[in-house]
Design an enzyme around this catalytic site. Structure first.
Site, PDB file in Angstrom:
ATOM      1  N   HIS A 288       0.685  -1.250  -0.279  1.00 49.71           N
ATOM      2  CA  HIS A 288       0.020  -0.043   0.055  1.00 49.71           C
ATOM      3  C   HIS A 288       0.811   1.171  -0.054  1.00 49.71           C
ATOM      4  O   HIS A 288       0.625   2.207  -0.782  1.00 49.71           O
ATOM      5  CB  HIS A 288      -0.854   0.096   1.395  1.00 49.71           C
ATOM      6  CG  HIS A 288      -1.866  -1.066   1.498  1.00 49.71           C
ATOM      7  ND1 HIS A 288      -1.630  -1.975   2.386  1.00 49.71           N
ATOM      8  CD2 HIS A 288      -2.998  -1.347   0.529  1.00 49.71           C
ATOM      9  CE1 HIS A 288      -2.650  -2.813   2.306  1.00 49.71           C
ATOM     10  NE2 HIS A 288      -3.370  -2.771   1.250  1.00 49.71           N
TER      11      HIS A 288
ATOM     12  N   VAL B 177       4.774  -5.801  -4.340  1.00 48.64           N
ATOM     13  CA  VAL B 177       5.993  -5.628  -3.682  1.00 48.64           C
ATOM     14  C   VAL B 177       5.928  -6.831  -2.490  1.00 48.64           C
ATOM     15  O   VAL B 177       4.923  -7.479  -2.189  1.00 48.64           O
ATOM     16  CB  VAL B 177       5.660  -4.587  -2.261  1.00 48.64           C
ATOM     17  CG1 VAL B 177       6.700  -4.422  -1.366  1.00 48.64           C
ATOM     18  CG2 VAL B 177       5.650  -2.973  -3.162  1.00 48.64           C
TER      19      VAL B 177
ATOM     20  N   LEU C   5       3.623  -9.343  -0.353  1.00 42.49           N
ATOM     21  CA  LEU C   5       2.785  -8.915   0.971  1.00 42.49           C
ATOM     22  C   LEU C   5       1.283  -8.624   0.798  1.00 42.49           C
ATOM     23  O   LEU C   5       0.932  -8.486  -0.289  1.00 42.49           O
ATOM     24  CB  LEU C   5       3.268  -7.276   1.088  1.00 42.49           C
ATOM     25  CG  LEU C   5       4.740  -7.016   1.381  1.00 42.49           C
ATOM     26  CD1 LEU C   5       5.161  -5.583   1.937  1.00 42.49           C
ATOM     27  CD2 LEU C   5       5.287  -7.836   2.170  1.00 42.49           C
TER      28      LEU C   5
ATOM     29  N   SER D 251      -2.316  -8.213   3.577  1.00 38.69           N
ATOM     30  CA  SER D 251      -2.922  -8.063   4.820  1.00 38.69           C
ATOM     31  C   SER D 251      -3.278  -9.281   5.442  1.00 38.69           C
ATOM     32  O   SER D 251      -3.306  -9.244   6.766  1.00 38.69           O
ATOM     33  CB  SER D 251      -4.040  -7.004   4.690  1.00 38.69           C
ATOM     34  OG  SER D 251      -3.786  -6.110   4.083  1.00 38.69           O
TER      35      SER D 251
ATOM     36  N   LYS E 200      -0.490  -7.129  -7.690  1.00 37.90           N
ATOM     37  CA  LYS E 200      -0.687  -8.293  -7.104  1.00 37.90           C
ATOM     38  C   LYS E 200      -2.088  -8.721  -7.328  1.00 37.90           C
ATOM     39  O   LYS E 200      -2.315  -9.913  -7.368  1.00 37.90           O
ATOM     40  CB  LYS E 200      -0.789  -7.975  -5.623  1.00 37.90           C
ATOM     41  CG  LYS E 200      -1.363  -8.644  -4.535  1.00 37.90           C
ATOM     42  CD  LYS E 200      -0.648  -9.887  -3.893  1.00 37.90           C
ATOM     43  CE  LYS E 200      -1.323 -10.334  -2.859  1.00 37.90           C
ATOM     44  NZ  LYS E 200      -2.583  -9.984  -2.394  1.00 37.90           N
TER      45      LYS E 200
HETATM   46  P1  PAJ Z   1      -6.459  -3.995  -0.253  1.00 39.21           P
HETATM   47  O1  PAJ Z   1      -6.368  -5.535  -0.504  1.00 39.21           O
HETATM   48  O2  PAJ Z   1      -6.306  -3.383   0.854  1.00 39.21           O
HETATM   49  O3  PAJ Z   1      -5.643  -3.523  -1.393  1.00 39.21           O
HETATM   50  C1  PAJ Z   1      -5.290  -2.067  -1.778  1.00 39.21           C
HETATM   51  C2  PAJ Z   1      -4.586  -1.877  -2.953  1.00 39.21           C
HETATM   52  O4  PAJ Z   1      -3.109  -2.286  -2.666  1.00 39.21           O
HETATM   53  C3  PAJ Z   1      -5.005  -2.911  -4.090  1.00 39.21           C
HETATM   54  O5  PAJ Z   1      -4.971  -1.905  -5.359  1.00 39.21           O
HETATM   55  C4  PAJ Z   1      -3.923  -3.886  -4.236  1.00 39.21           C
HETATM   56  O6  PAJ Z   1      -3.604  -4.672  -5.438  1.00 39.21           O
HETATM   57  C5  PAJ Z   1      -2.667  -3.327  -3.491  1.00 39.21           C
HETATM   58  N1  PAJ Z   1      -1.564  -4.116  -2.963  1.00 39.21           N
HETATM   59  C6  PAJ Z   1      -2.107  -5.159  -2.127  1.00 39.21           C
HETATM   60  N2  PAJ Z   1      -0.842  -6.072  -1.895  1.00 39.21           N
HETATM   61  C7  PAJ Z   1       0.200  -5.451  -2.796  1.00 39.21           C
HETATM   62  C8  PAJ Z   1       1.545  -5.907  -3.056  1.00 39.21           C
HETATM   63  N3  PAJ Z   1       2.056  -6.749  -2.349  1.00 39.21           N
HETATM   64  N4  PAJ Z   1       2.127  -4.925  -3.540  1.00 39.21           N
HETATM   65  C9  PAJ Z   1       1.648  -3.994  -4.575  1.00 39.21           C
HETATM   66  N5  PAJ Z   1       0.263  -3.706  -4.120  1.00 39.21           N
HETATM   67  C10 PAJ Z   1      -0.406  -4.242  -3.258  1.00 39.21           C
HETATM   68  O7  PAJ Z   1      -7.577  -4.273  -3.008  1.00 39.21           O
HETATM   69  C11 PAJ Z   1      -8.559  -3.798  -2.286  1.00 39.21           C
HETATM   70  O8  PAJ Z   1      -7.795  -3.665  -0.989  1.00 39.21           O
HETATM   71  C12 PAJ Z   1      -9.826  -3.706  -2.413  1.00 39.21           C
HETATM   72  O9  PAJ Z   1     -10.410  -4.717  -3.354  1.00 39.21           O
HETATM   73  C13 PAJ Z   1     -10.175  -2.178  -2.931  1.00 39.21           C
HETATM   74  C14 PAJ Z   1      -9.723  -1.846  -4.229  1.00 39.21           C
HETATM   75  C15 PAJ Z   1      -9.664  -1.273  -1.727  1.00 39.21           C
HETATM   76  C16 PAJ Z   1     -11.612  -2.187  -2.853  1.00 39.21           C
HETATM   77  O10 PAJ Z   1     -12.423  -2.415  -1.801  1.00 39.21           O
END
Ligand code: PAJ
Length: 281
Positions: free
Chosen positions: A37, A176, A184, A186, A149
């Site tokens: 993020h 990332v 990565l 959550s 991702k």
């Molecule tokens: P979330 O899983 O919180 O991810 C938010 C953004 O961070 C997304 O665009 C996701 O692709 C990106 N992201 C997550 N892990 C990543 C990583 N390891 N490297 C780079 N970017 C990463 O995706 C969502 O939330 C939801 O579906 C949302 C788009 C917010 C709609 O509710």
């Protein structure tokens, strides 16, 4: 950095910057922020005058009640990380701000949303498309940032933005990873130590497919077999493992341009996804 709740607060906060011709970047998130993020927020900070981060755990996109209940939430921590990465505004609405009583609209993106994640998580992409439309309409950013991702999500959002002719640019940024290659997420925090080791199966499988592609293999079944063998060394079976077109997510039988290898697997209780581009891109 200011924290906002309602759509009206967001519109009011952005009215003056918009009048002054300042560019607006939006980074949609569900919180539990990590360096993935942060990379999106930093990039928005580099590109745009005003950086808005949205933080909303969107119930509509969870197809398992237990996954929604277990989703990590810590707004104070997320606010500190977002501010540190350069956000100007944090939009953290309550569920009733996004879905007021009587809310009855669903945004459905056909085609690209139907395979893989769409098949295994019924309703998921309708929830994503609906909330992202609401975020984009409220913030009206010049640029919105997403991670590769979630490659199919990115393709769904690109389709949505094109189909509705929304006046913004969609940026897809690289995944990332931890030092050992795990993407990565959550959800990684919920892996047991043993499952954390087994979770490497996804990246190792993708690496095996990419190595086979580099060595000249173009047959999708052979690429899948290479990936499967590597995953099984970690005792992980994929929910799906597919070679697809990166824009349409239609299956590719023989890779002669760019293709995406996409994988989902349950490791213990936790469902993980990852992907890599192969071929000429
Ligand atoms: P979330 O899983 O919180 O991810 C938010 C953004 O961070 C997304 O665009 C996701 O692709 C990106 N992201 C997550 N892990 C990543 C990583 N390891 N490297 C780079 N970017 C990463 O995706 C969502 O939330 C939801 O579906 C949302 C788009 C917010 C709609 O509710």
């Amino acid at each position: 950095m200011r924290t906002l709740r309602t759509v009206s607060e967001v519109r009011a906060a952005l009215a003056e910057p918009r009048r002054a011709g300042r560019s607006i970047g939006l980074v949609p998130t569900m919180g539990a922020l990590h360096q993935g993020h942060v990379s999106l927020i930093r990039r928005a900070r580099e590109d745009c005058d005003e950086v808005v981060v949205s933080l909303f755990v969107n119930p509509a996109q969870f197809n398992e009640a237990a996954d929604l209940a277990a989703y990590p939430r810590d707004e104070a921590r997320d606010a500190a990380l977002a501010a540190d990465a350069g956000a100007d505004l944090l939009w953290a609405p309550a569920v009733h701000d996004v879905y007021p009583p009587g809310f009855a609209t669903t945004v459905h993106v056909g085609g690209v949303s139907e395979s893989l994640e769409g098949e295994h998580r019924p309703g998921h992409f309708d929830g994503v498309a609906t909330v992202v439309t609401k975020l984009l309409v409220a913030v009206a950013p010049d640029v919105a940032y997403f991670g590769r991702k979630d490659a199919q999500q990115l393709a769904v959002i690109r389709r949505l933005v094109r189909d509705l002719a929304l006046p913004l640019r969609v940026e897809g940024l690289p995944t990332v990873r931890e030092a050992d290659g795990l993407a990565l997420s959550s959800r990684n925090a919920r892996l047991s130590p043993d499952d954390r080791r087994r979770a490497l199966a996804l990246k190792r499988g993708l690496d095996a497919a990419a190595a086979a592609a580099t060595a000249g293999t173009t047959d999708a079944e052979a690429l899948r077999a290479a990936a499967l063998a590597a995953m099984r060394e970690h005792a992980v079976e994929p929910e799906y493992l597919a070679v697809v077109d990166p824009d349409t997510f239609d299956p590719v039988a023989d890779v002669n341009g760019a293709a995406l290898v996409a994988v989902a697997a349950r490791v213990g209780e936790i469902r993980l996804i990852d992907n890599t581009l192969i071929g000429r891109h």
